[in-house]
Design an enzyme around this catalytic site. Structure first.
Site, PDB file in Angstrom:
ATOM      1  N   ASP A  30       0.847  -1.193   0.000  1.00 59.45           N
ATOM      2  CA  ASP A  30       0.000   0.000   0.000  1.00 59.45           C
ATOM      3  C   ASP A  30       0.885   1.246   0.000  1.00 59.45           C
ATOM      4  O   ASP A  30       1.893   1.315   0.700  1.00 59.45           O
ATOM      5  CB  ASP A  30      -0.919  -0.015   1.234  1.00 59.45           C
ATOM      6  CG  ASP A  30      -2.072   0.962   1.103  1.00 59.45           C
ATOM      7  OD1 ASP A  30      -3.223   0.502   1.020  1.00 59.45           O
ATOM      8  OD2 ASP A  30      -1.819   2.182   1.087  1.00 59.45           O
ATOM      9  N   GLY A  93     -15.297   3.217   3.987  1.00 59.45           N
ATOM     10  CA  GLY A  93     -13.931   3.682   3.751  1.00 59.45           C
ATOM     11  C   GLY A  93     -13.335   3.276   2.420  1.00 59.45           C
ATOM     12  O   GLY A  93     -12.144   3.473   2.196  1.00 59.45           O
ATOM     13  N   GLN A  94     -14.157   2.709   1.513  1.00 62.52           N
ATOM     14  CA  GLN A  94     -13.610   2.329   0.206  1.00 62.52           C
ATOM     15  C   GLN A  94     -13.335   3.580  -0.630  1.00 62.52           C
ATOM     16  O   GLN A  94     -14.214   4.442  -0.778  1.00 62.52           O
ATOM     17  CB  GLN A  94     -14.575   1.404  -0.556  1.00 62.52           C
ATOM     18  CG  GLN A  94     -13.963   0.867  -1.850  1.00 62.52           C
ATOM     19  CD  GLN A  94     -14.847  -0.170  -2.547  1.00 62.52           C
ATOM     20  OE1 GLN A  94     -15.978  -0.441  -2.122  1.00 62.52           O
ATOM     21  NE2 GLN A  94     -14.331  -0.753  -3.620  1.00 62.52           N
ATOM     22  N   HIS A 100     -10.316  -5.031  -3.272  1.00 68.58           N
ATOM     23  CA  HIS A 100      -8.972  -5.326  -2.761  1.00 68.58           C
ATOM     24  C   HIS A 100      -9.077  -5.783  -1.323  1.00 68.58           C
ATOM     25  O   HIS A 100      -9.935  -5.316  -0.569  1.00 68.58           O
ATOM     26  CB  HIS A 100      -8.056  -4.105  -2.874  1.00 68.58           C
ATOM     27  CG  HIS A 100      -8.678  -2.832  -2.398  1.00 68.58           C
ATOM     28  ND1 HIS A 100      -9.558  -2.109  -3.173  1.00 68.58           N
ATOM     29  CD2 HIS A 100      -8.569  -2.173  -1.226  1.00 68.58           C
ATOM     30  CE1 HIS A 100      -9.951  -1.046  -2.495  1.00 68.58           C
ATOM     31  NE2 HIS A 100      -9.377  -1.060  -1.298  1.00 68.58           N
ATOM     32  N   HIS A 102      -7.097  -5.842   2.121  1.00 65.39           N
ATOM     33  CA  HIS A 102      -5.980  -5.275   2.876  1.00 65.39           C
ATOM     34  C   HIS A 102      -5.414  -6.360   3.785  1.00 65.39           C
ATOM     35  O   HIS A 102      -6.171  -7.043   4.484  1.00 65.39           O
ATOM     36  CB  HIS A 102      -6.457  -4.144   3.791  1.00 65.39           C
ATOM     37  CG  HIS A 102      -6.971  -2.921   3.107  1.00 65.39           C
ATOM     38  ND1 HIS A 102      -6.215  -1.785   2.942  1.00 65.39           N
ATOM     39  CD2 HIS A 102      -8.191  -2.640   2.567  1.00 65.39           C
ATOM     40  CE1 HIS A 102      -6.941  -0.851   2.348  1.00 65.39           C
ATOM     41  NE2 HIS A 102      -8.135  -1.339   2.098  1.00 65.39           N
TER      42      HIS A 102
HETATM   43  P1  5GP Z   1      -9.676   1.525   0.362  1.00 64.42           P
HETATM   44  O1  5GP Z   1      -9.690   2.836   1.119  1.00 64.42           O
HETATM   45  O2  5GP Z   1     -10.386   1.654  -0.970  1.00 64.42           O
HETATM   46  O3  5GP Z   1     -10.149   0.348   1.157  1.00 64.42           O
HETATM   47  O4  5GP Z   1      -8.154   1.220   0.067  1.00 64.42           O
HETATM   48  C1  5GP Z   1      -7.460   1.789  -0.995  1.00 64.42           C
HETATM   49  C2  5GP Z   1      -5.999   1.710  -0.648  1.00 64.42           C
HETATM   50  O5  5GP Z   1      -5.250   1.913  -1.824  1.00 64.42           O
HETATM   51  C3  5GP Z   1      -5.562   2.777   0.371  1.00 64.42           C
HETATM   52  O6  5GP Z   1      -5.026   2.136   1.508  1.00 64.42           O
HETATM   53  C4  5GP Z   1      -4.509   3.583  -0.403  1.00 64.42           C
HETATM   54  O7  5GP Z   1      -3.435   3.967   0.419  1.00 64.42           O
HETATM   55  C5  5GP Z   1      -4.090   2.633  -1.498  1.00 64.42           C
HETATM   56  N1  5GP Z   1      -3.669   3.278  -2.712  1.00 64.42           N
HETATM   57  C6  5GP Z   1      -4.295   4.302  -3.365  1.00 64.42           C
HETATM   58  N2  5GP Z   1      -3.647   4.608  -4.500  1.00 64.42           N
HETATM   59  C7  5GP Z   1      -2.578   3.751  -4.565  1.00 64.42           C
HETATM   60  C8  5GP Z   1      -1.534   3.588  -5.527  1.00 64.42           C
HETATM   61  O8  5GP Z   1      -1.441   4.265  -6.558  1.00 64.42           O
HETATM   62  N3  5GP Z   1      -0.615   2.623  -5.272  1.00 64.42           N
HETATM   63  C9  5GP Z   1      -0.689   1.826  -4.147  1.00 64.42           C
HETATM   64  N4  5GP Z   1       0.273   0.909  -3.988  1.00 64.42           N
HETATM   65  N5  5GP Z   1      -1.665   1.964  -3.229  1.00 64.42           N
HETATM   66  C10 5GP Z   1      -2.599   2.913  -3.438  1.00 64.42           C
END
Ligand code: 5GP
Ligand code: ZN
Length: 114
Positions: A30, A93-94, A100, A102
């Site tokens: 991440d 929080g998505q 994905h 985590h």
């Molecule tokens: P969500 O908030 O949708 O559950 O998680 C999205 C995750 O993607 C976040 O933890 C964020 O830090 C990560 N993320 C967003 N953009 C990028 C990126 O360009 N590269 C990587 N490696 N992680 C990303």
């Protein structure tokens, strides 16, 4: 999906710190880690949220969890513990609408999560 960040990572258009891949899934670190180990497992197939999963995707979801297990072993957090999280929709929080998983570990994880 041409405008999806994680599809671009799958296609190699955007770089990532890849640590595991097979024909169904990719795992990478991440960009904004919330724990000493914070890795995302994504399917190669674009699925925007958990709500869009169908019975045809059972194998993909299984591969995501098995990849997480392999990554946890590789990272040496399988005994100390780790958390697997999938956020579904904005209220949970998505922020990236390509599902994905985590993997977070390397520190004490609190419960309930915020
Ligand atoms: P969500 O908030 O949708 O559950 O998680 C999205 C995750 O993607 C976040 O933890 C964020 O830090 C990560 N993320 C967003 N953009 C990028 C990126 O360009 N590269 C990587 N490696 N992680 C990303
Ligand atoms: Zn996508």
């Amino acid at each position: 999906m041409s405008d999806c960040l994680f599809c671009k990572i799958v296609e190699g258009e955007i770089p990532c710190d890849k640590i595991f891949e097979n024909d169904q899934v990719i795992a990478f670190r991440d960009l904004n880690p919330q724990a000493p180990t914070h890795i995302l497992v994504i399917p190669r197939k674009h699925i925007s949220t958990v709500n869009e999963l169908t019975a045809d995707d059972k194998n993909i979801v299984g591969e995501m969890v098995l990849a997480a297990q392999a990554v946890a072993k590789q990272e040496g957090i399988e005994e100390s513990g780790y958390r697997l999280v999938m956020n579904c929709n904005e209220g949970a929080g998505q922020t990236v609408f390509h599902i994905h998983l985590h993997i977070m570990g390397g520190r004490r994880m609190n419960w309930p999560p915020g």
